[in-house]
Write a protein that holds these residues in place. Structure first.
Motif, mmCIF file in Angstrom:
data_model
loop_
_atom_site.group_PDB
_atom_site.id
_atom_site.type_symbol
_atom_site.label_atom_id
_atom_site.label_comp_id
_atom_site.label_asym_id
_atom_site.label_seq_id
_atom_site.Cartn_x
_atom_site.Cartn_y
_atom_site.Cartn_z
ATOM 1 N N LYS A 1 0.859 -1.180 0.000
ATOM 2 C CA LYS A 1 0.000 0.000 0.000
ATOM 3 C C LYS A 1 0.894 1.228 0.000
ATOM 4 O O LYS A 1 2.078 1.151 0.367
ATOM 5 C CB LYS A 1 -0.934 -0.011 1.215
ATOM 6 C CG LYS A 1 -0.243 -0.090 2.558
ATOM 7 C CD LYS A 1 -1.260 -0.212 3.673
ATOM 8 C CE LYS A 1 -0.610 -0.211 5.060
ATOM 9 N NZ LYS A 1 0.304 -1.339 5.245
ATOM 10 N N PRO A 2 0.389 2.379 -0.423
ATOM 11 C CA PRO A 2 1.230 3.579 -0.534
ATOM 12 C C PRO A 2 1.979 3.932 0.740
ATOM 13 O O PRO A 2 3.136 4.362 0.685
ATOM 14 C CB PRO A 2 0.236 4.677 -0.925
ATOM 15 C CG PRO A 2 -0.831 3.955 -1.672
ATOM 16 C CD PRO A 2 -0.965 2.626 -0.968
ATOM 17 N N GLU A 3 1.357 3.748 1.883
ATOM 18 C CA GLU A 3 2.010 4.104 3.142
ATOM 19 C C GLU A 3 3.287 3.302 3.392
ATOM 20 O O GLU A 3 4.181 3.748 4.127
ATOM 21 C CB GLU A 3 1.028 3.906 4.314
ATOM 22 C CG GLU A 3 -0.056 4.961 4.406
ATOM 23 C CD GLU A 3 -1.091 4.834 3.288
ATOM 24 O OE1 GLU A 3 -1.777 5.837 2.994
ATOM 25 O OE2 GLU A 3 -1.202 3.716 2.702
ATOM 26 N N ASP A 4 3.395 2.121 2.773
ATOM 27 C CA ASP A 4 4.598 1.297 2.928
ATOM 28 C C ASP A 4 5.828 1.985 2.341
ATOM 29 O O ASP A 4 6.967 1.655 2.704
ATOM 30 C CB ASP A 4 4.411 -0.064 2.250
ATOM 31 C CG ASP A 4 3.360 -0.920 2.934
ATOM 32 O OD1 ASP A 4 3.002 -0.597 4.088
ATOM 33 O OD2 ASP A 4 2.889 -1.884 2.301
ATOM 34 N N HIS B 1 -2.767 1.360 -7.251
ATOM 35 C CA HIS B 1 -2.846 2.587 -6.441
ATOM 36 C C HIS B 1 -2.400 3.826 -7.218
ATOM 37 O O HIS B 1 -2.279 4.907 -6.645
ATOM 38 C CB HIS B 1 -1.986 2.441 -5.178
ATOM 39 C CG HIS B 1 -2.481 1.400 -4.224
ATOM 40 N ND1 HIS B 1 -3.463 1.654 -3.288
ATOM 41 C CD2 HIS B 1 -2.146 0.090 -4.071
ATOM 42 C CE1 HIS B 1 -3.698 0.560 -2.591
ATOM 43 N NE2 HIS B 1 -2.913 -0.412 -3.050
ATOM 44 N N ARG C 1 -6.419 10.274 0.297
ATOM 45 C CA ARG C 1 -5.843 10.353 1.629
ATOM 46 C C ARG C 1 -6.046 11.748 2.195
ATOM 47 O O ARG C 1 -6.193 12.733 1.471
ATOM 48 C CB ARG C 1 -4.342 10.017 1.573
ATOM 49 C CG ARG C 1 -4.061 8.554 1.304
ATOM 50 C CD ARG C 1 -2.560 8.314 1.171
ATOM 51 N NE ARG C 1 -1.985 9.116 0.089
ATOM 52 C CZ ARG C 1 -2.066 8.761 -1.188
ATOM 53 N NH1 ARG C 1 -2.688 7.663 -1.534
ATOM 54 N NH2 ARG C 1 -1.542 9.518 -2.111
ATOM 55 N N LYS D 1 6.983 4.746 2.946
ATOM 56 C CA LYS D 1 7.704 5.526 3.964
ATOM 57 C C LYS D 1 8.927 4.789 4.506
ATOM 58 O O LYS D 1 9.853 5.419 5.020
ATOM 59 C CB LYS D 1 6.761 5.868 5.122
ATOM 60 C CG LYS D 1 5.656 6.851 4.747
ATOM 61 C CD LYS D 1 4.788 7.171 5.951
ATOM 62 C CE LYS D 1 3.712 8.191 5.620
ATOM 63 N NZ LYS D 1 2.866 8.521 6.802
ATOM 64 N N THR D 2 8.941 3.475 4.369
ATOM 65 C CA THR D 2 10.081 2.697 4.880
ATOM 66 C C THR D 2 11.022 2.260 3.761
ATOM 67 O O THR D 2 11.919 1.452 3.998
ATOM 68 C CB THR D 2 9.573 1.450 5.636
ATOM 69 O OG1 THR D 2 8.854 0.603 4.728
ATOM 70 C CG2 THR D 2 8.663 1.856 6.788
ATOM 71 N N LEU E 1 1.155 12.219 0.866
ATOM 72 C CA LEU E 1 2.125 11.295 1.446
ATOM 73 C C LEU E 1 3.532 11.854 1.241
ATOM 74 O O LEU E 1 3.940 12.141 0.120
ATOM 75 C CB LEU E 1 1.998 9.928 0.768
ATOM 76 C CG LEU E 1 2.867 8.806 1.330
ATOM 77 C CD1 LEU E 1 2.458 8.476 2.757
ATOM 78 C CD2 LEU E 1 2.733 7.563 0.440
#
Length: 294
Positions: free
Chosen positions: A178-181, A259, A207, A183-184, A211
């Protein structure tokens, strides 16, 4: 013919901002240029130039008249070209501005050069907003919408921005689901040379806030991003046409396809007042046929 000579003297003076340079281009004295323009101003009843001891600048009337004069000479050139093309292959110098991403179009451009060896290409690679008419380009290739009513346009093809990385990178760091992943992950980002801003990755809207992506590297051209991604240094956002070979060979793979939301368009633009010369016509036709051919 005397009228055409006066118009030519006016256009040369307007382009060079100098009677001396205009005379040098036409093989006459600066005083001859000045007299020709003075006669033209007298006949028209308007002042075409503001004159000082060092420079000349167009008056508003002069600027309007210049555009008309350009159209006149373009029509004359068009008539000559129409006659020439009945007996000759397209030839001559073709000056085209292309985006920095245009370097990735070079296989198509090279194929065009082989197909039309008598056309001399003069290519300028830049992402800045060029003035096609004032800077003397035959045409420009650009992505995005056209907002200049002075220009004609033809769509060359569409492309998508996609997120990619190497299989080795995803084996080591995991595949984002997912897009939030992101960040890492190590994100390899593109900065627009013309604005200094980072290119936004086309993640679907919805969102609460944009992001913010970490940056492992930021560059202003696409080729280094392709290289770094293939070397397993991170994830990057690239136009699909630029990496068809890497995707086919498997050195790069896509992620988060569902996405993403993006479609871009490349267009060829040229002055509406200028006849589409044989050399420009074959270039436009060739690029439209081959640039995005799969």
């Amino acid at each position: 013919m005397d009228s055409l000579s006066s118009l030519n003297a006016f256009v040369q003076a307007a382009d060079t901002r100098s009677f001396t340079a205009a005379g040098r281009n036409l093989g006459v004295s600066s005083s001859a240029i000045g007299k020709a323009i003075a006669r033209l101003e007298e006949r028209l009843g308007v002042r075409l130039f503001h004159r000082s001891t060092r420079t000349i600048t167009l008056t508003p009337e002069g600027a309007l008249f210049l555009e008309r004069c350009r159209r006149i000479f373009c029509e004359i050139e068009a008539a000559e070209l129409e006659l020439a093309q009945t007996r000759e292959a397209p030839r001559g110098r073709l000056r085209v501005s292309m985006p920095l991403a245009g370097m990735l179009m070079m296989p198509t451009v090279s194929a065009f050069m082989r197909a039309y060896p008598e056309i001399e290409l003069d290519l300028d690679f830049t992402d800045r907003l060029v003035d096609v008419i004032e800077e003397g380009f035959d045409g420009v290739v650009r992505a995005g919408e056209m907002h200049d009513s002075r220009l004609m346009a033809r769509v060359l093809g569409t492309f998508r921005l996609i997120l990619v990385g190497s299989p080795d990178y995803f084996a080591r760091r995991g595949t984002p689901r997912k897009p939030e992943d992101l960040k890492t992950h190590a994100c390899l980002q593109h900065r627009f040379d013309s604005t200094g801003k980072l290119e936004r990755w086309p993640l679907r809207k919805g969102r609460k806030k944009e992001l913010e992506l970490p940056s492992a590297a930021v560059v202003n051209t696409i080729e280094p991003l392709i290289y770094m991604a293939e070397q397993g240094l991170g994830i990057t956002c690239l136009p699909d046409f630029a990496i068809r070979g890497q995707l086919a060979r498997g050195t790069l793979v896509t992620v988060l396809d569902s996405h993403l939301e993006h479609e871009g368009t490349f267009r060829m633009l040229w002055p509406s007042s200028r006849h589409l010369s044989p050399k420009l016509r074959v270039f436009v036709d060739f690029m439209a046929k081959h640039l995005f051919a799969t």
